[in-house]
Design an enzyme around this catalytic site. Sequence first.
Site, mmCIF file in Angstrom:
data_model
loop_
_atom_site.group_PDB
_atom_site.id
_atom_site.type_symbol
_atom_site.label_atom_id
_atom_site.label_comp_id
_atom_site.label_asym_id
_atom_site.label_seq_id
_atom_site.Cartn_x
_atom_site.Cartn_y
_atom_site.Cartn_z
ATOM 1 N N LYS A 100 0.813 -1.222 0.000
ATOM 2 C CA LYS A 100 0.000 0.000 0.000
ATOM 3 C C LYS A 100 0.844 1.269 0.000
ATOM 4 O O LYS A 100 0.548 2.251 0.673
ATOM 5 C CB LYS A 100 -0.985 0.014 1.173
ATOM 6 C CG LYS A 100 -1.817 -1.252 1.324
ATOM 7 C CD LYS A 100 -2.449 -1.702 0.005
ATOM 8 C CE LYS A 100 -3.409 -0.675 -0.562
ATOM 9 N NZ LYS A 100 -3.884 -1.059 -1.939
ATOM 10 N N HIS A 163 7.195 -7.302 -2.309
ATOM 11 C CA HIS A 163 7.037 -6.496 -1.095
ATOM 12 C C HIS A 163 8.124 -6.840 -0.078
ATOM 13 O O HIS A 163 8.110 -6.304 1.037
ATOM 14 C CB HIS A 163 5.672 -6.765 -0.453
ATOM 15 C CG HIS A 163 4.524 -6.073 -1.125
ATOM 16 N ND1 HIS A 163 4.634 -4.828 -1.700
ATOM 17 C CD2 HIS A 163 3.224 -6.461 -1.282
ATOM 18 C CE1 HIS A 163 3.451 -4.476 -2.204
ATOM 19 N NE2 HIS A 163 2.595 -5.432 -1.961
ATOM 20 N N SER A 194 -4.249 3.074 4.407
ATOM 21 C CA SER A 194 -4.553 2.359 3.173
ATOM 22 C C SER A 194 -4.641 0.852 3.396
ATOM 23 O O SER A 194 -5.485 0.178 2.810
ATOM 24 C CB SER A 194 -3.491 2.675 2.111
ATOM 25 O OG SER A 194 -3.858 2.147 0.857
#
Length: 362
Positions: A100, A163, A194
């Site tokens: 995010k 990630h 988020s």
Amino acid sequence: MVQHISIGSNFAGINPKNKKHTQIFTEVVQEMSSSTEVEQKDDHFEELFQRLQPKKPVAGGLVANYQGVWFYAELLQATLTFQKHFKAIDSDIILATMAKSGTTWLKALTFSIVNRNNHSVDKSPLLFSNPHYLVPFLELYLYKDGNIPDIDSMPCPRILAAHLPYQFLPSSILDCSNCRIIYLCRNPLDVFTSVLQFFLQNGHISSPSMSIDVPFEEFCQGIHAYGPFWDHCLGYWDASLKNPQKVLFLKYEDLKKDINSSVKKMADFLGYPFSAEEEEAGLVEEIATLCSFENLKNLNCNKEGEIQTVFRAKHNSFFRKGEVGDWVNLVPPSMANRLEKLMQEKFGESGLTLDIHGNSVG
């Protein structure tokens, strides 16, 4: 029978308004997640995960701390498979982010910059395919469920995403001198906000009215997927200072302020600089507009459907607001002040500074 079209190849013959072409392309992209080989299930993995004494945060499933980083079981297993089997080549481009932090935007921009000679902007694959298919996740998608995908079949340059913290990337990426890494960082309060909204939209949080006190405390302690946030940022920050030719560190807030300069900076770093003719023709602005939040959000391919990574996610959940400072609608000032002080403490004298109000420095 599915017509085979290589990701990143010339799409000039594909009409984004043609539903048959759209279906063919989506099927081909999804084939990239189908392994030619599946790693044998490790009977000891579940035992390993349980030995890590996993915890159940308010949002999401069980997470456990492995070598200083928090993982869901499925993520950790996929990460170990990825580390074991992935072999980088010099032309690879790795896009890294904390979840995010503008990942979808970064994927769209990079894909468009690198492939701009393969198709015109008005026939871009982004018009009919979600960016997460064009630039697939490694540990979240390609290597999930023990899959060992046929990465070698991807055309070069291979644009891939993760990630993962810097130290969890395979040695072939870190040791491959010409392999480029772009890291996009975002201020932690917007990341926190988020993430919660993303979980809510995809049904990973049962009640939209729940208190944020506990998840906020967990975020501050780093107990969330890929956390702690601070360590994630600092890993790539330090790497970018030591080897700026290999690692480019970007800030979400800077892209929002001046996207055209950021696009040119990315292109130069990747070895795909814009010519004077391209700049005069307005190609930088065209790519920025194509990849803008407003444009991508309103495309049918991003309004409908879902992607099945290690978890299910609706396409439209990747396009909520895309604003800087939206945390003010969720997080009270007392919490924001606490997080700002914690961030200053964690970043210390590293030289990395993020203004939670949207003005990045350093």
